[in-house]
Enzyme design. Structure first.
Site, PDB file in Angstrom:
ATOM      1  N   CYS A 235      24.815  30.329  48.291  1.00  0.00           N
ATOM      2  CA  CYS A 235      23.523  30.181  48.977  1.00  0.00           C
ATOM      3  C   CYS A 235      22.462  30.410  47.906  1.00  0.00           C
ATOM      4  O   CYS A 235      21.695  31.369  47.949  1.00  0.00           O
ATOM      5  CB  CYS A 235      23.363  31.210  50.085  1.00  0.00           C
ATOM      6  SG  CYS A 235      24.711  31.250  51.278  1.00  0.00           S
ATOM      7  N   GLY A 239      17.487  29.699  43.042  1.00  0.00           N
ATOM      8  CA  GLY A 239      18.244  30.202  41.900  1.00  0.00           C
ATOM      9  C   GLY A 239      17.849  31.540  41.306  1.00  0.00           C
ATOM     10  O   GLY A 239      18.276  31.858  40.198  1.00  0.00           O
ATOM     11  N   CYS A 357      18.460  40.346  52.206  1.00  0.00           N
ATOM     12  CA  CYS A 357      17.208  41.069  51.941  1.00  0.00           C
ATOM     13  C   CYS A 357      16.761  41.697  53.254  1.00  0.00           C
ATOM     14  O   CYS A 357      15.625  41.536  53.695  1.00  0.00           O
ATOM     15  CB  CYS A 357      16.153  40.191  51.295  1.00  0.00           C
ATOM     16  SG  CYS A 357      15.868  38.618  52.068  1.00  0.00           S
TER      17      CYS A 357
HETATM   18  C1  LIG Z   1      18.411  34.443  50.972  1.00  0.00           C
HETATM   19  S1  LIG Z   1      18.243  32.784  50.576  1.00  0.00           S
HETATM   20  C2  LIG Z   1      18.926  32.694  48.978  1.00  0.00           C
HETATM   21  C3  LIG Z   1      18.051  33.175  47.891  1.00  0.00           C
HETATM   22  C4  LIG Z   1      18.622  32.922  46.524  1.00  0.00           C
HETATM   23  N1  LIG Z   1      19.991  33.371  46.389  1.00  0.00           N
HETATM   24  C5  LIG Z   1      17.790  33.579  45.433  1.00  0.00           C
HETATM   25  O1  LIG Z   1      18.218  34.531  44.824  1.00  0.00           O
HETATM   26  O2  LIG Z   1      16.687  33.104  45.201  1.00  0.00           O
HETATM   27  C6  LIG Z   1      19.480  32.031  51.547  1.00  0.00           C
HETATM   28  C7  LIG Z   1      19.713  30.568  51.207  1.00  0.00           C
HETATM   29  O3  LIG Z   1      20.775  30.109  52.016  1.00  0.00           O
HETATM   30  C8  LIG Z   1      20.574  28.735  52.254  1.00  0.00           C
HETATM   31  N2  LIG Z   1      21.454  28.358  53.377  1.00  0.00           N
HETATM   32  C9  LIG Z   1      21.211  28.313  54.697  1.00  0.00           C
HETATM   33  N3  LIG Z   1      22.330  27.915  55.363  1.00  0.00           N
HETATM   34  C10 LIG Z   1      23.288  27.725  54.437  1.00  0.00           C
HETATM   35  C11 LIG Z   1      24.633  27.321  54.487  1.00  0.00           C
HETATM   36  N4  LIG Z   1      25.234  27.040  55.638  1.00  0.00           N
HETATM   37  N5  LIG Z   1      25.323  27.218  53.334  1.00  0.00           N
HETATM   38  C12 LIG Z   1      24.738  27.509  52.152  1.00  0.00           C
HETATM   39  N6  LIG Z   1      23.447  27.893  52.035  1.00  0.00           N
HETATM   40  C13 LIG Z   1      22.739  27.994  53.165  1.00  0.00           C
HETATM   41  C14 LIG Z   1      19.091  28.623  52.482  1.00  0.00           C
HETATM   42  O4  LIG Z   1      18.626  27.315  52.233  1.00  0.00           O
HETATM   43  C15 LIG Z   1      18.560  29.648  51.488  1.00  0.00           C
HETATM   44  O5  LIG Z   1      18.196  29.017  50.287  1.00  0.00           O
END
Ligand SMILES: C[S@@+](CC[C@H](N)C(=O)[O-])C[C@H]1O[C@@H](n2cnc3c(N)ncnc32)[C@H](O)[C@@H]1O
Length: 406
Positions: A235, A239, A357
């Site tokens: 996820c 990045g 978070c």
């Molecule tokens: C908490 S954010 C990630 C932040 C990122 N890891 C960072 O450090 O900047 C969660 C992410 O999960 C993605 N997301 C949502 N559903 C998902 C899925 N089924 N599989 C993978 N990613 C997903 C969202 O688009 C979002 O970018």
């Protein structure tokens, strides 16, 4: 920072940004970037206006209650001017003269403020749904976290060790008159002490650092990565943590960064180029096959799952005023589903970190406990940690590291 009465120009800027957030429903980041790009604002002014807007947004319900004494229309343009006047009154500053609206009756506001201060949750800008949720989830701990989450966030950056060291970066920043200091127990972090426009600096465009909260910088090291490993960041978003993983793996091995949002992965690529992180591959998750194909392939897996964001309210207070409460149960289901399906990506002997978070156990410990109950012979918990804003001054996070044993 020292707060002072806004000049008429700063007052106009603060009310325009607030109008854009409250009326035009722009995100705070968007609203700031529109106005800070449009007009010529020096760093100190930018910091002051950000502080005022942030204070009001973090405790919007409290400011609106104070506003009720003088007008009943809350978010009209005049109402927004009054919110900024109120900010001056409760900070014991003179109100801005020459603003479009008349200054307020200070005595009246102070009297009401005296009454309202008895309601601690209100003073901390906590809506009722969140007070109920926080008390239920965290019990006696909640008031301290609520208070900490109402404070202005500190500014942290992550040193990109692919290009520099912490000591070297401190000196580089100082040459541009930016003072910073090391953060205890977070070796990659620097706290910025100057009102500087970091994104405009050469040190930023040449990839020496990224803006990232110090608590968030604890997550990638928790995954225990080593150079040469095959790491999946499932996820990855834009990045933030992928880049940190690339630095920890010293650019050796491969990092597969995935997300369901293509635009975030495009952003990630740009950031990776700037950071000199050349061992990152991006993959869009557009069907479940993308995950299935990776089964049993990763030494390390980061699941930084979508969450309520209730640990990062200092930085994103709009979460409190959005429809977050009604989205919680579908988020919990999504977190459980990602943990269940994506954990298969891990090799036997590999390790995964599940992170959020949020500081609420329902998104954290409970998810891990339920998962381990479903897979008692396959995974074991190595370590878990909650970063509490009240204890650290950072944003709030949770991380749990699991090892795949069979
Ligand atoms: C908490 S954010 C990630 C932040 C990122 N890891 C960072 O450090 O900047 C969660 C992410 O999960 C993605 N997301 C949502 N559903 C998902 C899925 N089924 N599989 C993978 N990613 C997903 C969202 O688009 C979002 O970018």
């Amino acid at each position: 920072m020292k707060i002072t009465t806004l000049t008429p120009f700063q007052f106009r800027l603060a009310t325009s940004v607030l109008y854009s957030i409250l009326h035009e429903k722009k995100s705070p980041d968007e609203a700031f970037s529109i106005y800070f790009r449009k007009v010529n604002v020096c760093n100190r002014e930018q910091a002051l206006v950000t502080r005022v807007v942030g204070d009001i947004m973090r405790r919007l319900n409290y400011f609106l209650k104070l506003l009720d004494t003088t007008v009943d229309k809350t978010a009209s343009a005049a109402g927004i001017d009054r919110l900024v006047h109120i900010w001056h009154v409760i900070n014991n500053l003179h109100q801005t003269e020459g603003a479009r609206t008349e200054p307020l009756n200070v005595a009246e506001i102070k009297l009401l403020n005296h009454e309202l201060k008895k309601n601690k949750a209100l003073v901390d800008g906590c809506p009722e749904w969140l007070e109920t949720h926080g008390e239920y989830e965290l019990g006696e701990r909640w008031p301290a976290e609520r208070r900490a989450l109402a404070q202005a966030p500190k500014r942290f950056i992550r040193v990109n060790t692919l290009k520099t060291t912490r000591e070297e970066l401190i000196r580089t920043l100082l040459r541009s008159n930016v003072t910073s200091r090391e953060v205890e127990n977070v070796p990659s972090a620097l706290e910025i002490l100057t009102d500087a426009s970091l994104f405009k600096m050469n040190a930023f465009s040449s990839g020496l650092f990224e803006q990232q909260d110090a608590g968030s910088q604890m997550i990638a090291p928790f995954l225990d990565v080593h150079p040469g490993m095959r790491i999946v960041d499932a996820c990855a978003g834009s990045g933030g943590k992928t880049l940190h993983l690339a630095a920890l793996s010293k650019g050796k091995g491969v990092i597969i960064a995935m997300d369901v949002a293509e635009w975030k992965l495009k952003n990630l690529k740009l950031r990776a180029k700037r950071a000199g992180a050349f061992n990152i591959e991006t993959r869009l998750i557009d069907t479940s096959k993308v995950i299935k194909r990776l089964a049993g392939s990763a030494d390390r897996l980061l699941l930084d799952v979508p969450c309520s964001g209730l640990g990062v309210l200092k930085r994103n207070p709009d979460i409190k005023w959005a429809d977050t409460a009604s989205r919680l149960s579908s988020l919990y289901a999504q977190q459980a589903e990602i943990l269940e399906n994506y954990s298969k990506i891990l090799k036997v002997g590999g390790k995964l970190v599940y992170s959020t978070c949020s500081i609420m156990p329902v998104e954290n410990e409970l998810q891990i406990r339920n998962f381990l109950n479903r897979h008692p012979d396959e995974f074991k918990l190595e370590e878990a940690c909650t970063v509490y804003p009240s204890e650290t001054g950072f944003d709030g996070f949770y991380m749990a590291r699991l090892a795949r044993i069979s």
